[in-house]
Scaffold this motif. Structure first.
Motif, PDB file in Angstrom:
ATOM      1  N   UNK A   1      -8.785   7.663  -0.224  1.00 51.80           N
ATOM      2  CA  UNK A   1      -8.840   7.488   1.217  1.00 51.80           C
ATOM      3  C   UNK A   1      -9.160   6.034   1.483  1.00 51.80           C
ATOM      4  N   UNK A   2      -9.370   5.689   2.752  1.00 51.21           N
ATOM      5  CA  UNK A   2      -9.555   4.281   3.074  1.00 51.21           C
ATOM      6  C   UNK A   2      -8.266   3.561   2.755  1.00 51.21           C
ATOM      7  N   UNK A   3      -8.313   2.561   1.908  1.00 48.99           N
ATOM      8  CA  UNK A   3      -7.108   1.880   1.447  1.00 48.99           C
ATOM      9  C   UNK A   3      -6.723   2.329   0.035  1.00 48.99           C
ATOM     10  N   UNK A   4      -7.293   3.439  -0.394  1.00 49.43           N
ATOM     11  CA  UNK A   4      -7.072   3.905  -1.764  1.00 49.43           C
ATOM     12  C   UNK A   4      -6.152   5.111  -1.800  1.00 49.43           C
ATOM     13  N   UNK A   5      -5.246   5.067  -2.745  1.00 47.23           N
ATOM     14  CA  UNK A   5      -4.326   6.158  -3.008  1.00 47.23           C
ATOM     15  C   UNK A   5      -5.101   7.379  -3.497  1.00 47.23           C
ATOM     16  N   UNK A   6      -4.404   8.510  -3.568  1.00 48.19           N
ATOM     17  CA  UNK A   6      -5.010   9.772  -3.967  1.00 48.19           C
ATOM     18  C   UNK A   6      -4.758   9.987  -5.454  1.00 48.19           C
ATOM     19  N   UNK A   7      -5.758   9.701  -6.263  1.00 52.18           N
ATOM     20  CA  UNK A   7      -5.513   9.659  -7.704  1.00 52.18           C
ATOM     21  C   UNK A   7      -5.887  10.933  -8.448  1.00 52.18           C
TER      22      UNK A   7
ATOM     23  N   UNK B   1      -6.225  15.273  -7.758  1.00 46.81           N
ATOM     24  CA  UNK B   1      -5.980  16.375  -6.830  1.00 46.81           C
ATOM     25  C   UNK B   1      -6.516  17.663  -7.436  1.00 46.81           C
TER      26      UNK B   1
ATOM     27  N   UNK C   1       0.834  -1.206   0.000  1.00 43.08           N
ATOM     28  CA  UNK C   1       0.000   0.000   0.000  1.00 43.08           C
ATOM     29  C   UNK C   1       0.869   1.256   0.000  1.00 43.08           C
TER      30      UNK C   1
ATOM     31  N   UNK D   1      -2.922   8.374   6.904  1.00 40.62           N
ATOM     32  CA  UNK D   1      -1.967   8.303   5.804  1.00 40.62           C
ATOM     33  C   UNK D   1      -0.781   9.188   6.188  1.00 40.62           C
TER      34      UNK D   1
ATOM     35  N   UNK E   1       2.956  10.880   4.544  1.00 38.55           N
ATOM     36  CA  UNK E   1       3.838  11.071   3.408  1.00 38.55           C
ATOM     37  C   UNK E   1       5.288  11.012   3.860  1.00 38.55           C
TER      38      UNK E   1
ATOM     39  N   UNK F   1      -1.110  14.993   5.298  1.00 41.64           N
ATOM     40  CA  UNK F   1      -2.473  14.490   5.181  1.00 41.64           C
ATOM     41  C   UNK F   1      -3.280  14.977   6.371  1.00 41.64           C
TER      42      UNK F   1
ATOM     43  N   UNK G   1      -0.819   4.065   1.959  1.00 41.49           N
ATOM     44  CA  UNK G   1      -2.280   4.127   2.001  1.00 41.49           C
ATOM     45  C   UNK G   1      -2.825   2.846   2.646  1.00 41.49           C
TER      46      UNK G   1
ATOM     47  N   UNK H   1      -5.468  17.388   2.092  1.00 41.68           N
ATOM     48  CA  UNK H   1      -4.016  17.398   2.295  1.00 41.68           C
ATOM     49  C   UNK H   1      -3.578  18.852   2.290  1.00 41.68           C
TER      50      UNK H   1
ATOM     51  N   UNK I   1      -0.363  11.669  -9.138  1.00 43.30           N
ATOM     52  CA  UNK I   1      -0.092  10.268  -8.834  1.00 43.30           C
ATOM     53  C   UNK I   1       0.778   9.656  -9.925  1.00 43.30           C
TER      54      UNK I   1
ATOM     55  N   UNK J   1       4.130  10.169  -5.698  1.00 43.47           N
ATOM     56  CA  UNK J   1       3.583  11.349  -6.345  1.00 43.47           C
ATOM     57  C   UNK J   1       4.718  12.224  -6.846  1.00 43.47           C
TER      58      UNK J   1
ATOM     59  N   UNK K   1      -9.813  12.203   6.069  1.00 44.37           N
ATOM     60  CA  UNK K   1     -10.571  11.555   5.004  1.00 44.37           C
ATOM     61  C   UNK K   1     -12.019  11.340   5.432  1.00 44.37           C
TER      62      UNK K   1
ATOM     63  N   UNK L   1      -5.277  21.199  -0.299  1.00 45.04           N
ATOM     64  CA  UNK L   1      -5.728  20.429  -1.441  1.00 45.04           C
ATOM     65  C   UNK L   1      -6.830  19.460  -1.025  1.00 45.04           C
TER      66      UNK L   1
ATOM     67  N   UNK M   1     -11.879  10.187   9.390  1.00 46.05           N
ATOM     68  CA  UNK M   1     -10.631  10.029  10.135  1.00 46.05           C
ATOM     69  C   UNK M   1      -9.753  11.261   9.943  1.00 46.05           C
TER      70      UNK M   1
END
Lengths: 107, 118
Positions: free
Chosen positions: B100-106, B108, A32, A96, A98, B47, A91, B37, A46, A36, B50, B95, B59
């Motif tokens: 979020x969750x288990x997902x990347x930030x795709x 912005x 995970x 999260x 960085x 961060x 993630x 973010x 990304x 970026x 989310x 930004x 969170x």
């Protein structure tokens, strides 16, 4: 909280060179991990997610690897548009976090 | 085109409050986790927090939990960040991002600037 340690903080390289940026997680984050790219005055974009999957439109000279706690981003044959800052981010649950970033500059 | 557009930034006095908005377009906003973010001048990315699609899970990064509130209005395709008790350290470019969750930030947004100063 999971801490992300990114190195180097800065890197100077020439067009055509190959560079590697590393990121270490303080605990197991499996795959995970995202990378970026941020160019001056722009929002982050990304590059890589799930440690090794390139985001849509990202050139194949970029590659991500690693799992668990050790990760790396490799850029082959640097191009002028590759210069900027790079951040890793886990993630795997909240919060999260960085990495502190790597500034890639032209030599 | 998938797009996020932040607004609401500006100058705010220490101890004051401000509410940021993020308008989403080009995708089904109600199905996605969303995040905030921030980036202080010359610094890295931090961060903030989310929210899940139905607002049942929100969170925050621990240091900001008592100052910021994240919410969303799926009918308006809009994400919000309510900032309170702001301090000079909250001066940053804020930004919103999809993920979020288990997902990347795709995706912005371009960000909105908040300056805390008297």
């Amino acid at each position: 909280d999971i801490q992300m340690t990114q190195s180097p903080a800065s890197l100077s390289a020439s067009v055509g060179e190959t560079v590697t940026i590393t990121c270490r997680a303080s605990e197991n984050i499996y795959s995970y991990l995202a990378w970026y790219q941020q160019k001056q005055g722009k929002s982050p974009q990304l590059l890589v997610y799930n440690a090794k999957t390139l985001a849509e439109g990202v050139p194949s000279r970029f590659s991500g690897s690693g799992s668990g706690t050790q990760f790396s981003l490799k850029i082959n044959s640097l191009q002028p548009e590759d210069f900027g800052s790079y951040y890793c981010q886990h993630h795997y649950g909240t919060p999260f976090t960085f990495g502190s970033g790597t500034k890639l500059e032209i030599k | 085109e998938v797009k996020l557009l932040e607004s609401g930034g500006g100058l705010v006095q220490p101890g004051g409050s401000l509410k940021l908005s993020c308008a989403a377009s080009g995708f089904d906003f109600s199905r996605y986790w969303m995040s905030w973010v921030r980036q202080a001048p010359g610094k890295g990315l931090e961060w903030i927090g989310e929210i899940n699609p139905d607002s049942s899970t929100i969170n925050y990064t621990p240091s900001l939990k008592d100052k910021f509130i994240i919410s969303r209005d799926n009918a308006k395709n809009t994400l919000y960040l309510q900032m309170s008790k702001v301090r000079s350290e909250d001066t940053a470019l804020y930004y919103c991002a999809r993920g979020g969750g288990l997902y990347y930030l795709d995706v912005w947004g371009a960000g909105t600037t908040v300056t805390v100063s008297s």
